[in-house]
Scaffold this active site. Sequence first.
Site, PDB file in Angstrom:
ATOM      1  N   SER A  30      17.950  25.237  24.487  1.00 53.74           N
ATOM      2  CA  SER A  30      17.591  25.327  23.062  1.00 53.74           C
ATOM      3  C   SER A  30      16.132  25.752  22.902  1.00 53.74           C
ATOM      4  O   SER A  30      15.805  26.598  22.061  1.00 53.74           O
ATOM      5  CB  SER A  30      17.749  23.953  22.398  1.00 53.74           C
ATOM      6  OG  SER A  30      19.092  23.597  22.343  1.00 53.74           O
ATOM      7  N   ARG A  34      14.289  29.329  21.338  1.00 59.04           N
ATOM      8  CA  ARG A  34      13.290  29.243  20.262  1.00 59.04           C
ATOM      9  C   ARG A  34      11.949  29.819  20.682  1.00 59.04           C
ATOM     10  O   ARG A  34      11.258  30.455  19.870  1.00 59.04           O
ATOM     11  CB  ARG A  34      13.150  27.780  19.821  1.00 59.04           C
ATOM     12  CG  ARG A  34      14.364  27.298  19.024  1.00 59.04           C
ATOM     13  CD  ARG A  34      14.504  25.807  19.075  1.00 59.04           C
ATOM     14  NE  ARG A  34      15.527  25.269  18.173  1.00 59.04           N
ATOM     15  CZ  ARG A  34      16.829  25.223  18.436  1.00 59.04           C
ATOM     16  NH1 ARG A  34      17.300  25.736  19.565  1.00 59.04           N
ATOM     17  NH2 ARG A  34      17.669  24.680  17.574  1.00 59.04           N
ATOM     18  N   ARG A 130      34.335  31.251  16.876  1.00 59.15           N
ATOM     19  CA  ARG A 130      33.614  30.097  16.316  1.00 59.15           C
ATOM     20  C   ARG A 130      33.214  30.321  14.846  1.00 59.15           C
ATOM     21  O   ARG A 130      32.999  31.449  14.423  1.00 59.15           O
ATOM     22  CB  ARG A 130      32.385  29.795  17.185  1.00 59.15           C
ATOM     23  CG  ARG A 130      32.817  29.372  18.585  1.00 59.15           C
ATOM     24  CD  ARG A 130      31.650  29.112  19.492  1.00 59.15           C
ATOM     25  NE  ARG A 130      30.844  27.978  19.056  1.00 59.15           N
ATOM     26  CZ  ARG A 130      29.712  27.623  19.649  1.00 59.15           C
ATOM     27  NH1 ARG A 130      29.238  28.313  20.672  1.00 59.15           N
ATOM     28  NH2 ARG A 130      29.036  26.589  19.216  1.00 59.15           N
ATOM     29  N   SER A 175      24.016  20.324  11.836  1.00 61.36           N
ATOM     30  CA  SER A 175      23.875  21.340  12.878  1.00 61.36           C
ATOM     31  C   SER A 175      22.439  21.830  12.969  1.00 61.36           C
ATOM     32  O   SER A 175      21.886  22.348  12.007  1.00 61.36           O
ATOM     33  CB  SER A 175      24.810  22.515  12.563  1.00 61.36           C
ATOM     34  OG  SER A 175      24.399  23.665  13.261  1.00 61.36           O
ATOM     35  N   ASP A 327      26.241  17.834  23.121  1.00 68.21           N
ATOM     36  CA  ASP A 327      26.696  18.663  24.241  1.00 68.21           C
ATOM     37  C   ASP A 327      27.085  17.844  25.465  1.00 68.21           C
ATOM     38  O   ASP A 327      27.546  18.399  26.461  1.00 68.21           O
ATOM     39  CB  ASP A 327      25.598  19.667  24.621  1.00 68.21           C
ATOM     40  CG  ASP A 327      25.390  20.702  23.535  1.00 68.21           C
ATOM     41  OD1 ASP A 327      26.338  20.954  22.760  1.00 68.21           O
ATOM     42  OD2 ASP A 327      24.287  21.260  23.450  1.00 68.21           O
TER      43      ASP A 327
HETATM   44  C1  S3P Z   1      21.903  23.752  19.624  1.00 69.18           C
HETATM   45  C2  S3P Z   1      22.455  22.884  18.734  1.00 69.18           C
HETATM   46  C3  S3P Z   1      23.755  22.236  18.925  1.00 69.18           C
HETATM   47  C4  S3P Z   1      24.247  22.343  20.356  1.00 69.18           C
HETATM   48  C5  S3P Z   1      24.015  23.695  20.931  1.00 69.18           C
HETATM   49  C6  S3P Z   1      22.555  24.071  20.902  1.00 69.18           C
HETATM   50  C7  S3P Z   1      20.605  24.368  19.305  1.00 69.18           C
HETATM   51  O1  S3P Z   1      24.688  22.858  18.077  1.00 69.18           O
HETATM   52  O2  S3P Z   1      25.613  22.007  20.436  1.00 69.18           O
HETATM   53  O3  S3P Z   1      24.456  23.748  22.291  1.00 69.18           O
HETATM   54  O4  S3P Z   1      19.961  24.929  20.209  1.00 69.18           O
HETATM   55  O5  S3P Z   1      20.204  24.292  18.134  1.00 69.18           O
HETATM   56  P1  S3P Z   1      24.832  22.415  16.538  1.00 69.18           P
HETATM   57  O6  S3P Z   1      23.533  21.922  16.093  1.00 69.18           O
HETATM   58  O7  S3P Z   1      25.273  23.618  15.796  1.00 69.18           O
HETATM   59  O8  S3P Z   1      25.838  21.324  16.554  1.00 69.18           O
END
Ligand code: S3P
Length: 450
Positions: A30, A34, A130, A175, A327
Amino acid sequence: MVKPIEFQQILQSQKASQFCGLAHIPGDKSISHRALILGSLAVGETKIQGLLESEDVLQTLRALRMFGADIARHEDGTWRVYGVGTGGFREPSDVIDCGNSGTGARLLMGAMSTTPITAVFTGDASLRSRPMRRVTEPLSEFGAQLKARGNERLPVTVMGTDQPLPIVHRMKTQSAQVKSAILLAGLNAPGQTQVIESAETRDHTERMLKSFGADIAVEKQGGEQIITLDGYAELSPQSVTIPGDPSSAAFVIAAALIVKDSNIRMTEIGMNPTRCGFLTTVQDMGASVNITERHVVAGEPVANLQITYAPLKGVVVPAERAVTMIDEYPILAALAACAQGDTVMQGIGELRYKESDRIQAMAAGLNQCGVKTTESEDQLIVHGRGANSVSGGATCQSFMDHRIAMSFLCLGLISKRPIAVDDVTPIQTSFPSFVSMMNGLGAQIYSPSE
Ligand code: S3P
């Protein structure tokens, strides 16, 4: 001799007699996405250390190059990103392929939607199945035009707006990807953009925006969290160090908890409270995790961890914890199979919209391995009967999902007979060194034809 083969489609794992050593956990996925995106939206050179060089992140990197950022890897493994400034993206000359990555697709759509360019986003079969309305709807409130296949799925065409409006958005789905898409869009809109969430999803975007110089405030009010971002932000380039990914570390932690006499250490693992639900859960199950050297790196808390084998008991994982370990449920389901008693995972309906339907995928594979489960729309119960009760001897499907593949390979380390996974190539999306690292610590993961 068991020889690891990383790029073969089918792999299987068998009982390991030891699992010890220092595990090198790769960078957080993540945070890697970013760092590349914010680096591309800053003016000047951002330096990134410890970037996760996995397929998902590399797809985002390729996309950002198509939007005009100059991104290069140096010999010492650091990456330099020469950003174009907020609103500075150029129109890509081809379709943006996000591969398997929901994070890449959703965050990039947000980042470009308030710039007057058009881009078409697609991905692999998993990503194309998705839901995307959760981002297309709020992004269209900024004034962008988004057209999704069947109103919901990739490919999505985004026509960014030249007259963006700031928005106030109350999250319908909890999310971090949707929240981040909105905040990235808000960077190039006038005024203040606000996101209101009732559960605190991972906050890497907020932390990193702050360190890149954006004006962003987070306030708690009556059980809600209000994030306010000032628009027309000018981001200044940073030096970012990426912590070890706690979601990747979870597989190694799980293996250490189920293989007798194990002893695993890992350093600089992300300890952001919005990501720590798995550690809380395994501690509830009876694990002892030694956490030392807590400190902060580039705005993110990190620590060293040491884990040893522990007999586990089943627990109830409350719905409120879901966002902090979203996750980690596949590997938790594998661990729960080795525990004594039922593990009840509540409020996990979102798992049905991940790289695969993870409730269904884990239940199906566990049942094949002799473990009973009970599934409902937003809950999974694994009826654990101890490590010796997992018969294995099955070929489980990964359903194009890296975390399903790694979970069953971990479970094979204690099952009576080996567990095979039909397609392990998705592991490249998040943890390319998984097989070699696990085998280096004592795991037995190999091609069945060996
Ligand atoms: C993520 C947020 C999560 C996670 C994904 C990575 C991110 O998804 O499941 O693997 O990097 O913001 P959601 O926030 O959409 O549930």
